[in-house]
Design a protein around this motif. Structure first.
Motif, PDB file in Angstrom:
ATOM      1  N   GLY A 196     -38.230 -16.128 -36.423  1.00 28.56           N
ATOM      2  CA  GLY A 196     -38.018 -14.875 -37.140  1.00 28.56           C
ATOM      3  C   GLY A 196     -38.174 -14.984 -38.642  1.00 28.56           C
ATOM      4  N   LYS A 197     -38.949 -15.948 -39.109  1.00 25.98           N
ATOM      5  CA  LYS A 197     -39.096 -16.167 -40.555  1.00 25.98           C
ATOM      6  C   LYS A 197     -39.784 -14.984 -41.245  1.00 25.98           C
ATOM      7  CE  LYS A 197     -41.319 -20.040 -40.005  1.00 25.98           C
ATOM      8  NZ  LYS A 197     -41.298 -20.049 -38.527  1.00 25.98           N
ATOM      9  N   THR A 198     -40.899 -14.530 -40.666  1.00 26.52           N
ATOM     10  CA  THR A 198     -41.608 -13.396 -41.273  1.00 26.52           C
ATOM     11  C   THR A 198     -40.765 -12.130 -41.203  1.00 26.52           C
ATOM     12  OG1 THR A 198     -43.771 -14.350 -40.710  1.00 26.52           O
ATOM     13  CG2 THR A 198     -43.706 -11.996 -41.178  1.00 26.52           C
ATOM     14  N   SER A 199     -40.067 -11.947 -40.090  1.00 24.98           N
ATOM     15  CA  SER A 199     -39.198 -10.775 -39.956  1.00 24.98           C
ATOM     16  C   SER A 199     -38.107 -10.793 -41.020  1.00 24.98           C
ATOM     17  CB  SER A 199     -38.568 -10.736 -38.562  1.00 24.98           C
ATOM     18  OG  SER A 199     -39.544 -10.566 -37.565  1.00 24.98           O
ATOM     19  N   LEU A 200     -37.568 -11.982 -41.312  1.00 19.60           N
ATOM     20  CA  LEU A 200     -36.529 -12.086 -42.332  1.00 19.60           C
ATOM     21  C   LEU A 200     -37.117 -11.814 -43.717  1.00 19.60           C
ATOM     22  CD1 LEU A 200     -33.521 -12.660 -42.660  1.00 19.60           C
ATOM     23  CD2 LEU A 200     -34.081 -15.052 -43.095  1.00 19.60           C
ATOM     24  N   ALA A 201     -38.360 -12.271 -43.943  1.00 25.25           N
ATOM     25  CA  ALA A 201     -39.020 -11.998 -45.223  1.00 25.25           C
ATOM     26  C   ALA A 201     -39.211 -10.492 -45.407  1.00 25.25           C
ATOM     27  CB  ALA A 201     -40.370 -12.710 -45.277  1.00 25.25           C
ATOM     28  N   LYS A 202     -39.589  -9.782 -44.333  1.00 24.04           N
ATOM     29  CA  LYS A 202     -39.740  -8.321 -44.395  1.00 24.04           C
ATOM     30  C   LYS A 202     -38.382  -7.660 -44.664  1.00 24.04           C
ATOM     31  CE  LYS A 202     -43.779  -8.017 -41.363  1.00 24.04           C
ATOM     32  NZ  LYS A 202     -44.292  -7.549 -40.048  1.00 24.04           N
ATOM     33  N   PHE A 203     -37.339  -8.234 -44.069  1.00 20.13           N
ATOM     34  CA  PHE A 203     -35.993  -7.703 -44.284  1.00 20.13           C
ATOM     35  C   PHE A 203     -35.600  -7.838 -45.753  1.00 20.13           C
ATOM     36  CE2 PHE A 203     -31.477  -8.660 -44.782  1.00 20.13           C
ATOM     37  CZ  PHE A 203     -30.901  -7.510 -44.267  1.00 20.13           C
ATOM     38  N   ILE A 204     -35.859  -9.000 -46.358  1.00 24.81           N
ATOM     39  CA  ILE A 204     -35.542  -9.212 -47.774  1.00 24.81           C
ATOM     40  C   ILE A 204     -36.289  -8.187 -48.628  1.00 24.81           C
ATOM     41  CG2 ILE A 204     -35.810 -10.814 -49.711  1.00 24.81           C
ATOM     42  CD1 ILE A 204     -35.358 -13.109 -47.724  1.00 24.81           C
ATOM     43  N   HIS A 205     -37.552  -7.980 -48.301  1.00 21.43           N
ATOM     44  CA  HIS A 205     -38.364  -6.994 -49.028  1.00 21.43           C
ATOM     45  C   HIS A 205     -37.761  -5.589 -48.890  1.00 21.43           C
ATOM     46  CE1 HIS A 205     -41.944  -4.976 -50.593  1.00 21.43           C
ATOM     47  NE2 HIS A 205     -41.914  -4.185 -49.529  1.00 21.43           N
ATOM     48  N   SER A 206     -37.342  -5.237 -47.679  1.00 23.52           N
ATOM     49  CA  SER A 206     -36.818  -3.895 -47.426  1.00 23.52           C
ATOM     50  C   SER A 206     -35.486  -3.648 -48.113  1.00 23.52           C
ATOM     51  CB  SER A 206     -36.663  -3.664 -45.912  1.00 23.52           C
ATOM     52  OG  SER A 206     -35.594  -4.440 -45.388  1.00 23.52           O
ATOM     53  N   GLN A 207     -34.734  -4.722 -48.396  1.00 24.45           N
ATOM     54  CA  GLN A 207     -33.432  -4.582 -49.028  1.00 24.45           C
ATOM     55  C   GLN A 207     -33.499  -4.720 -50.550  1.00 24.45           C
ATOM     56  OE1 GLN A 207     -30.475  -3.850 -47.222  1.00 24.45           O
ATOM     57  NE2 GLN A 207     -32.081  -3.457 -45.735  1.00 24.45           N
ATOM     58  N   SER A 208     -34.671  -4.973 -51.082  1.00 31.47           N
ATOM     59  CA  SER A 208     -34.825  -5.150 -52.524  1.00 31.47           C
ATOM     60  C   SER A 208     -35.313  -3.869 -53.180  1.00 31.47           C
ATOM     61  CB  SER A 208     -35.822  -6.280 -52.809  1.00 31.47           C
ATOM     62  OG  SER A 208     -37.149  -5.860 -52.486  1.00 31.47           O
ATOM     63  N   SER A 209     -35.373  -3.885 -54.500  1.00 31.88           N
ATOM     64  CA  SER A 209     -35.871  -2.723 -55.234  1.00 31.88           C
ATOM     65  C   SER A 209     -37.379  -2.565 -55.084  1.00 31.88           C
ATOM     66  CB  SER A 209     -35.517  -2.872 -56.719  1.00 31.88           C
ATOM     67  OG  SER A 209     -36.096  -4.044 -57.262  1.00 31.88           O
ATOM     68  N   ARG A 210     -38.028  -3.533 -54.429  1.00 30.09           N
ATOM     69  CA  ARG A 210     -39.483  -3.503 -54.230  1.00 30.09           C
ATOM     70  C   ARG A 210     -39.886  -2.872 -52.901  1.00 30.09           C
ATOM     71  NH1 ARG A 210     -41.942  -7.760 -57.424  1.00 30.09           N
ATOM     72  NH2 ARG A 210     -40.365  -8.742 -58.734  1.00 30.09           N
ATOM     73  N   GLN A 211     -38.946  -2.296 -52.181  1.00 33.32           N
ATOM     74  CA  GLN A 211     -39.207  -1.853 -50.813  1.00 33.32           C
ATOM     75  C   GLN A 211     -40.333  -0.839 -50.703  1.00 33.32           C
ATOM     76  OE1 GLN A 211     -36.031   1.114 -49.462  1.00 33.32           O
ATOM     77  NE2 GLN A 211     -34.917  -0.111 -50.968  1.00 33.32           N
ATOM     78  N   GLN A 212     -40.585  -0.071 -51.769  1.00 28.53           N
ATOM     79  CA  GLN A 212     -41.661   0.916 -51.729  1.00 28.53           C
ATOM     80  C   GLN A 212     -43.006   0.324 -52.141  1.00 28.53           C
ATOM     81  OE1 GLN A 212     -41.090   3.835 -50.394  1.00 28.53           O
ATOM     82  NE2 GLN A 212     -38.898   3.347 -50.202  1.00 28.53           N
ATOM     83  N   ALA A 213     -42.988  -0.914 -52.639  1.00 30.09           N
ATOM     84  CA  ALA A 213     -44.226  -1.570 -53.070  1.00 30.09           C
ATOM     85  C   ALA A 213     -44.837  -2.372 -51.925  1.00 30.09           C
ATOM     86  CB  ALA A 213     -43.937  -2.457 -54.279  1.00 30.09           C
ATOM     87  N   ALA A 214     -45.932  -3.060 -52.214  1.00 32.45           N
ATOM     88  CA  ALA A 214     -46.702  -3.762 -51.182  1.00 32.45           C
ATOM     89  C   ALA A 214     -45.979  -4.997 -50.655  1.00 32.45           C
ATOM     90  CB  ALA A 214     -48.052  -4.173 -51.747  1.00 32.45           C
ATOM     91  N   PHE A 215     -46.173  -5.259 -49.362  1.00 32.36           N
ATOM     92  CA  PHE A 215     -45.695  -6.490 -48.715  1.00 32.36           C
ATOM     93  C   PHE A 215     -46.943  -7.211 -48.204  1.00 32.36           C
ATOM     94  CE2 PHE A 215     -44.413  -8.982 -45.033  1.00 32.36           C
ATOM     95  CZ  PHE A 215     -43.264  -9.620 -45.473  1.00 32.36           C
ATOM     96  N   ILE A 216     -47.318  -8.284 -48.868  1.00 34.94           N
ATOM     97  CA  ILE A 216     -48.558  -8.994 -48.555  1.00 34.94           C
ATOM     98  C   ILE A 216     -48.220 -10.362 -47.975  1.00 34.94           C
ATOM     99  CG2 ILE A 216     -50.745  -9.877 -49.444  1.00 34.94           C
ATOM    100  CD1 ILE A 216     -50.486  -6.847 -49.619  1.00 34.94           C
ATOM    101  N   GLU A 217     -48.717 -10.637 -46.763  1.00 33.97           N
ATOM    102  CA  GLU A 217     -48.493 -11.929 -46.117  1.00 33.97           C
ATOM    103  C   GLU A 217     -49.807 -12.708 -46.069  1.00 33.97           C
ATOM    104  OE1 GLU A 217     -46.732 -13.849 -41.969  1.00 33.97           O
ATOM    105  OE2 GLU A 217     -46.975 -11.680 -42.177  1.00 33.97           O
ATOM    106  N   VAL A 218     -49.763 -13.939 -46.535  1.00 33.08           N
ATOM    107  CA  VAL A 218     -50.952 -14.780 -46.609  1.00 33.08           C
ATOM    108  C   VAL A 218     -50.730 -16.037 -45.779  1.00 33.08           C
ATOM    109  CG1 VAL A 218     -52.506 -16.050 -48.132  1.00 33.08           C
ATOM    110  CG2 VAL A 218     -51.408 -13.954 -48.947  1.00 33.08           C
ATOM    111  N   ASN A 219     -51.675 -16.355 -44.899  1.00 28.81           N
ATOM    112  CA  ASN A 219     -51.624 -17.592 -44.131  1.00 28.81           C
ATOM    113  C   ASN A 219     -52.323 -18.667 -44.944  1.00 28.81           C
ATOM    114  OD1 ASN A 219     -51.715 -19.691 -42.322  1.00 28.81           O
ATOM    115  ND2 ASN A 219     -52.242 -18.405 -40.569  1.00 28.81           N
ATOM    116  N   CYS A 220     -51.527 -19.484 -45.616  1.00 29.10           N
ATOM    117  CA  CYS A 220     -52.077 -20.472 -46.540  1.00 29.10           C
ATOM    118  C   CYS A 220     -53.008 -21.468 -45.856  1.00 29.10           C
ATOM    119  CB  CYS A 220     -50.949 -21.217 -47.239  1.00 29.10           C
ATOM    120  SG  CYS A 220     -49.940 -20.175 -48.319  1.00 29.10           S
ATOM    121  N   SER A 221     -52.689 -21.847 -44.617  1.00 24.52           N
ATOM    122  CA  SER A 221     -53.481 -22.871 -43.929  1.00 24.52           C
ATOM    123  C   SER A 221     -54.883 -22.383 -43.571  1.00 24.52           C
ATOM    124  CB  SER A 221     -52.763 -23.328 -42.659  1.00 24.52           C
ATOM    125  OG  SER A 221     -52.642 -22.251 -41.737  1.00 24.52           O
TER     126      SER A 221
END
Length: 443
Positions: free
Chosen positions: A184-209
């Protein structure tokens, strides 16, 4: 000791303006002061009380009992319930006033209509009920807001991770989330985003590998406004599988993150970045840049509370999805609880849904599991009651559980933790069931 001054000839006194039932008596029981409302409870005027003896008033049935003699006797504050001619009950409090010799000179008493107190009590009870209701509604709303999509976060370790995530969301610092695939790592990252002041801004996930070294830097900076940093400006940039970055890509990322930007960075790793630094596989300067806060998500097999609730929740979701009313058998449920679930939430959901679809009845059983997940015949805890004593049945079950645990866990310490018994007990039972026979069966 302070002396009480009563001025009987004074026209203006505090007691005259006090909108309560207050009476002052001497130690002989004579009423020398009474507030305007003092006679209301007794059906007389305050003037009619002045100069009267409380003993005479008690004998006449004006009130019962008199509080002055009780205060004189006990020499301390006394609270009693008093009856009045109208049938009402009053709560009377009497307070002694002492002279320099320690004797009670005067008694000050005040009263409240108990019917009014009952109304107040009822009001307070209703208020408390309303407050409880509001608190419940707030808790419900808070739980809805704190829901991590696709994950159950009820176990102690998960709750700690969730609370850390809430705190980090407000601080808006870089965060590293570590855990096995599917925890649930990505889900938790989305949760952090949703609870921050940035929730209306972009959520960009990058697969570094998945980014080649040759285009790594330009992927983030872009030729114009297409780079990941620009896309995530003002929002959240999630760097997934950051531990897979090559040394060259790590150097490029360190350079990029040092440049001015407005994205909040969350790094996700399946292994400990700190251990990778110690092993020389991850840049120390990049680690310090990213690792201001860390959250570890334990595997599902180490979160029994989450595993338990996830099984039930998945079955409920599948019933809604397929318009069914299915449930799982007890033996299947206990079997699911002891599987390793290396793929965590994703694997569990997949296996339960496959079993759900495979089942031809409303009860999903062990036989509906994908074949690779089904227990061996000797691992199944099944028995017939006929002709067997209870001690024999319990011993048979214990034997199967112990030998099953031996196959699944590497050490007796792990077995003890899972089975909820001491490690010496595990050793004794293993010795018992690998060197003896039970019911004629040679071990």
């Amino acid at each position: 000791m302070n002396t009480l001054f009563l001025l009987p000839n004074t026209n203006e006194e505090i007691i005259e303006t006090y909108d309560e039932d207050i009476i002052v008596t001497t130690r002989e029981g004579r009423i020398i002061k009474a507030s305007p409302r003092s006679g209301d409870a007794y059906g007389v005027s305050a003037e009619d009380l002045l100069g009267k003896s409380v003993y005479d008033l008690e004998a006449a049935g004006i009130f019962s009992p008199a509080i002055t003699p009780l205060v004189l006797k006990q020499k301390k504050k006394v609270v009693i319930r008093q009856n009045t001619p109208s049938g009402k009950k009053a709560l009377i409090t009497g307070i002694p006033l002492f002279n320099d010799s320690g004797e009670v000179d005067f008694v000050v008493s005040y009263s409240y209509d108990m019917s009014q107190l009952m109304v107040m009590k009822e009001y307070l009870v209703n208020l408390e009920s309303e407050m409880s209701k509001v608190k419940g509604e707030l808790a419900h709303l808070r739980n809805q807001q704190l829901h991590v999509e696709g994950c159950v976060m009820e176990s102690p370790s998960s709750s700690r991770a969730l609370q850390t995530a809430i705190k980090m969301a407000q601080l808006e610092v870089p965060v590293v989330i570590c855990g096995e695939p599917g925890t649930g790592k990505t889900s938790l990252a989305k949760f952090i985003h949703s609870q921050s002041s940035r929730q209306q801004a972009a959520f960009i996930e990058v697969n570094c590998s998945a980014i080649p070294e040759s285009v790594f830097e330009i992927s983030f900076t872009g030729l114009s406004d297409e780079g990941y940093m620009n896309l995530a400006a003002g929002g959240t940039l999630v760097l997934n599988e950051i531990e897979q970055l090559s040394p060259a890509s790590q150097a490029a990322l360190f350079k990029i993150l040092q440049q001015p930007h407005t994205a909040r960075v969350i790094a996700i790793s399946t292994t400990s970045i700190e251990q990778a630094v110690t092993a020389g596989k991850f840049r120390e300067d990049l680690f310090y840049l990213l690792h201001l806060a860390s959250i570890e998500l334990f595997p599902l097999r180490e979160r029994p509370d989450d595993l338990d609730q996830t099984i039930s929740r998945v079955v409920e979701e599948l019933n809604q999805k397929y318009h069914q009313q299915k449930s799982i058998s007890d033996d299947l449920y206990f079997h699911l609880l002891q599987l390793p679930w290396k793929g965590n939430f994703r694997e569990l959901r997949n296996v339960v849904e496959r079993s759900f679809i495979e089942s031809e009845s409303e009860l999903i059983t062990l036989d509906d599991l994908p074949i690779t997940y089904q227990p061996d015949a000797d691992e199944r805890i099944g028995f017939e009651l006929q002709g067997q004593t209870l001690p024999h049945i319990l011993e048979s079950v214990e034997k199967k559980v112990i030998l099953n645990a031996q196959k699944r866990y590497r050490t007796t310490t792990e077995m003890a933790h899972i089975l909820g018994i001491s490690q010496p007990s595990v050793v004794r039972k293993l010795k018992k069931y690998t060197n003896t026979s039970i019911g004629g069966e040679i071990i």
